[in-house]
Write a protein that holds these residues in place. Structure first.
Motif, short mmCIF file in Angstrom:
data_model
loop_
_atom_site.label_atom_id
_atom_site.label_comp_id
_atom_site.label_asym_id
_atom_site.label_seq_id
_atom_site.Cartn_x
_atom_site.Cartn_y
_atom_site.Cartn_z
N ARG A 125 43.51 42.42 56.61
CA ARG A 125 44.14 43.14 55.51
C ARG A 125 45.67 43.07 55.56
NH1 ARG A 125 40.79 48.85 54.82
NH2 ARG A 125 38.76 47.92 54.28
N VAL B 294 40.37 36.78 46.21
CA VAL B 294 41.19 35.66 46.69
C VAL B 294 40.95 34.50 45.74
CG1 VAL B 294 41.65 34.06 48.56
CG2 VAL B 294 41.07 36.44 49.07
N LEU C 230 40.88 37.00 53.97
CA LEU C 230 39.66 37.77 53.69
C LEU C 230 39.28 38.70 54.85
CD1 LEU C 230 37.53 34.97 52.00
CD2 LEU C 230 38.14 37.15 50.92
N THR C 231 39.77 38.40 56.03
CA THR C 231 39.37 39.17 57.22
C THR C 231 40.53 39.94 57.86
OG1 THR C 231 39.70 37.21 58.63
CG2 THR C 231 37.48 37.59 57.75
N SER D 74 46.77 40.18 53.34
CA SER D 74 46.20 40.04 52.00
C SER D 74 47.13 40.66 50.96
CB SER D 74 44.83 40.71 51.94
OG SER D 74 44.94 42.10 52.16
N ALA E 265 28.62 36.81 54.52
CA ALA E 265 29.07 36.42 53.18
C ALA E 265 27.87 36.12 52.31
CB ALA E 265 30.00 35.21 53.25
N ILE F 288 31.55 39.64 51.50
CA ILE F 288 32.37 38.69 50.77
C ILE F 288 31.47 37.82 49.90
CG2 ILE F 288 33.98 36.75 50.96
CD1 ILE F 288 34.63 37.83 53.81
N HIS G 276 38.95 43.29 46.36
CA HIS G 276 39.93 42.26 46.73
C HIS G 276 39.42 40.90 46.27
CE1 HIS G 276 41.91 39.72 50.15
NE2 HIS G 276 42.71 39.77 49.10
N ALA H 10 42.17 31.04 53.66
CA ALA H 10 41.32 31.94 52.88
C ALA H 10 40.54 32.88 53.80
CB ALA H 10 40.37 31.14 51.99
N PHE I 236 35.84 35.54 46.82
CA PHE I 236 36.60 34.30 46.90
C PHE I 236 36.26 33.49 45.65
CE2 PHE I 236 36.72 29.75 47.89
CZ PHE I 236 38.06 29.61 48.25
N GLN J 215 34.59 42.05 48.35
CA GLN J 215 35.60 40.99 48.25
C GLN J 215 34.99 39.78 47.54
OE1 GLN J 215 38.75 40.60 51.42
NE2 GLN J 215 37.00 41.06 52.73
#
Length: 288
Positions: free
Chosen positions: A187, A101, A184-185, A190, A26, A2, A99, A180, A72, A70
């Protein structure tokens, strides 16, 4: 992996803390990586990678997105919002991010009287056209922004606005960060659009009453005409005109568009959102 853009912001920093607690790897981006490393602390060194990147530097973003799936995305509002976030989304899509966010605005319509909401409308449009799976979080007013009243509460026993007695949704940024982390963790939740609020609505006069009890002295809310508030924010609050306009537009809209809480935080997290009373109590010393 992420990637987090906005890691030093109120929401982004809380998201980092949550991901560290969960043990989720992350990559946090910053123009000042050493400061970000200090912010994260030793607890996060094993799971959080810090990378140097700048939203205005496409090549630094391409390097930062390498190997990630992913993103953010939470950039502080600014007149360059559309330019920067549109570029980031396009670069992320080409880099293979699967993905995104995004932190957006609850009043996102193109015709919204809140200019910043119109910016987010354009960015969400780019996101929809990108072909990347995306989750959009549309939080209402941050409880943390109430701390901006601390100076006048401590010096004048008052704070100022133009919302009259209209009730407003407030949400703790830590709840936004927790949501968030969940999208993110997980699916299964999401790929949606979520409007985020606390569990209750409050007017500024009610908040003044709460502060009065908490501080054991009378605190007043002083309502001003929108143009008078605008001048006050620019001249005494030293806000740039675009930001002062944003504050006034939001408060003016709150007087004509009724706000109601949602239950999304509770549904996603399995618990009630943090309460305004608890937030004010936590920050009592700021208002002393």
């Amino acid at each position: 992996m992420i990637v987090i853009i906005g890691a030093t912001g109120t929401i982004g920093s809380a998201l980092l803390e949550r991901l560290v607690d969960l043990g989720v790897p992350a990559r946090a981006l910053s123009r000042e990586p050493e400061k970000l490393r200090d912010q994260i602390g030793e607890k996060g060194w094993s799971t959080i990678e810090v990378a140097s990147a700048n939203a205005s530097d496409p090549e630094s973003l391409r390097r930062a997105f390498a190997g990630a799936n992913q993103l953010f995305l939470a950039i502080s509002n600014s007149p360059r919002q559309i330019e920067l976030e549109t570029s980031i989304i396009q670069i992320a899509a080409k880099a293979g991010i699967k993905h995104i966010v995004k932190i957006s605005s609850p009043a996102f319509e193109k015709s919204s009287p809140v200019a910043v909401a119109g910016w987010h409308y354009e960015i969400e449009k780019t996101l929809s056209e990108s072909g990347v799976t995306h989750t959009v979080l549309r939080p209402y007013a941050f409880m943390q922004n109430l701390l901006r009243f601390a100076t006048t509460v401590t010096t004048q026993n008052a704070f100022f606005g133009s919302m009259s007695d209209s009730p407003c949704n407030f949400i703790d940024c830590r709840d936004i960060a927790d949501v968030a982390a969940e999208v993110l963790t997980n699916r299964e939740v999401s790929g949606q659009i979520y409007t985020l609020t606390g569990s209750d609505i409050f007017s500024y006069p009610q908040i003044a009453s709460k502060l009065s009890v908490l501080l054991d002295r009378p605190i007043r809310y002083i309502n001003m005409e929108p143009q008078a508030l605008l001048r006050n924010l620019i001249e005494h609050g030293h806000m740039p005109p675009w930001l002062a306009n944003h504050v006034v537009e939001i408060q003016t809209m709150s007087t004509v568009v009724p706000e109601r809480p949602t239950d999304i935080v509770k549904r996603l997290l399995g618990r009630e959102p943090r309460k305004l009373d608890a937030f004010l109590h936590e920050h009592t010393e700021n208002f002393r």
